[in-house]
Design an enzyme around this catalytic site. Structure first.
Site, PDB file in Angstrom:
ATOM      1  N   ARG A  34       0.808  -1.221   0.000  1.00 19.34           N
ATOM      2  CA  ARG A  34       0.000   0.000   0.000  1.00 19.34           C
ATOM      3  C   ARG A  34       0.847   1.281   0.000  1.00 19.34           C
ATOM      4  NH1 ARG A  34      -5.430  -0.313   1.821  1.00 19.34           N
ATOM      5  NH2 ARG A  34      -5.390   1.964   1.641  1.00 19.34           N
ATOM      6  N   HIS A  62      16.034 -10.416   4.630  1.00 20.85           N
ATOM      7  CA  HIS A  62      16.611 -10.951   3.389  1.00 20.85           C
ATOM      8  C   HIS A  62      16.346  -9.949   2.269  1.00 20.85           C
ATOM      9  CE1 HIS A  62      17.286 -14.732   0.692  1.00 20.85           C
ATOM     10  NE2 HIS A  62      17.655 -13.629   0.064  1.00 20.85           N
ATOM     11  N   ARG A  80      16.453  -8.287  -1.261  1.00 22.68           N
ATOM     12  CA  ARG A  80      16.666  -8.752  -2.635  1.00 22.68           C
ATOM     13  C   ARG A  80      16.893  -7.541  -3.547  1.00 22.68           C
ATOM     14  NH1 ARG A  80      15.415 -14.151  -3.299  1.00 22.68           N
ATOM     15  NH2 ARG A  80      14.396 -15.112  -1.504  1.00 22.68           N
ATOM     16  N   GLU A  86      20.308 -12.240   5.506  1.00 23.33           N
ATOM     17  CA  GLU A  86      20.421 -13.299   4.509  1.00 23.33           C
ATOM     18  C   GLU A  86      20.545 -12.697   3.116  1.00 23.33           C
ATOM     19  OE1 GLU A  86      17.492 -16.634   6.595  1.00 23.33           O
ATOM     20  OE2 GLU A  86      16.841 -15.541   4.806  1.00 23.33           O
ATOM     21  N   HIS A 114      13.274 -22.399   6.696  1.00 16.19           N
ATOM     22  CA  HIS A 114      12.421 -22.498   5.513  1.00 16.19           C
ATOM     23  C   HIS A 114      11.253 -23.437   5.771  1.00 16.19           C
ATOM     24  CE1 HIS A 114      12.118 -20.917   1.421  1.00 16.19           C
ATOM     25  NE2 HIS A 114      11.368 -21.965   1.185  1.00 16.19           N
ATOM     26  N   ASP A 115      10.061 -22.855   5.752  1.00 16.26           N
ATOM     27  CA  ASP A 115       8.799 -23.590   5.898  1.00 16.26           C
ATOM     28  C   ASP A 115       8.630 -24.281   7.246  1.00 16.26           C
ATOM     29  OD1 ASP A 115       7.996 -22.772   3.397  1.00 16.26           O
ATOM     30  OD2 ASP A 115       8.692 -24.590   2.395  1.00 16.26           O
TER      31      ASP A 115
END
Length: 246
Positions: free
Chosen positions: A18, A43, A45, A70, A197-198
């Site tokens: 938003r 992390h 990017r 990361e 992760h997950d």
């Protein structure tokens, strides 16, 4: 004790949807720590679709627990990390267009590259963790490259969790001979172990029980989803209970 580091990327995704500054990542990080998190993970990017490089700079003076950054070690990423000097840098081999991290390093094929990057980070006093698939044969490469830790990529474990706990042969082939053995190899090599992760409230305790030497878990997506129902403070405490077995 296994530390819970909260990955706040998804809060940034919500903010960016938003524009503006809601939620405020500075307040999110402070609240996570106040509610019991022992670390904050980001992390960034290249496309800054969630965490922005400026966020990393803004968070550095705020985080009072452990700051973990990361990312893929591009020149831009390394310049940022060396400027911020977080407690820990987790190197991930994902390309710029990856939706999410989905594999670990080939520590043999990328040995020279990793050794050079890790040496620069450690010279700056930054602990280095390498994102690694659960393959025991890759541990020696992580050690020789100079890593302090490995972070087990737990995506396959999370995907197969229900079968792992139900099927003895599958468990041996796809958990004991992979994740447990990789952790044992790392410990024997003098490397500490993170995981991420997950991971979620369903599968976290089993992983911790079978890899008791686990030092840290980095959890974001599932934790944020759970916080929609349970509230952030309660959710952080629920995850910590899974790590302590209480």
């Amino acid at each position: 004790m296994t530390r819970l580091s909260v990955n706040i990327n998804k809060f940034a995704t919500l903010r960016n949807a938003r524009g503006g500054n809601l939620p405020d990542l500075i307040e999110v990080a402070r609240d996570c720590e106040r509610f019991g998190a022992e670390g904050i993970t980001v992390h960034p990017r290249p496309d800054e679709r969630h965490i922005r490089y400026q966020d990393v700079l803004d968070l550095k003076p705020v985080v009072t627990t452990e700051f973990n950054i990361e990312g893929y070690p591009s020149r831009e990423y390394l310049d940022l990390v060396l400027k911020v000097k977080p407690d820990q840098c987790t190197l991930v081999p994902d390309p710029p267009d990856a939706l999410t991290s989905n594999t670990g390093w080939d520590t043999i094929a990328h040995q020279d590259f990793l050794r050079e990057v890790i040496a620069a980070l450690k010279t700056a006093g930054i602990r280095v963790s390498i994102f690694l698939n659960a393959e025991p044969g890759l541990v020696a490469g992580a050690r020789s490259a100079g890593a302090d830790r490995i972070e087990l990529y737990t995506g396959p474990y999370a995907h197969d969790y229900t079968r792992i706990i139900a099927d003895e042969k599958f468990r041996k082939d796809n958990f004991e001979d992979t994740f447990v053995k990789t952790a044992a190899e790392a410990t024997a090599a003098g490397l500490e172990i993170n995981a991420g992760h997950d991971l979620n409230l369903l599968n976290l305790r089993y992983l911790k029980t079978h890899i008791p030497q686990l030092k840290e878990t980095s959890i974001g997506h599932a934790l944020v989803c759970d916080a929609l129902y349970y509230g952030l403070e309660n959710t952080i405490q629920l995850y910590k209970r899974e790590l302590t077995g209480n």
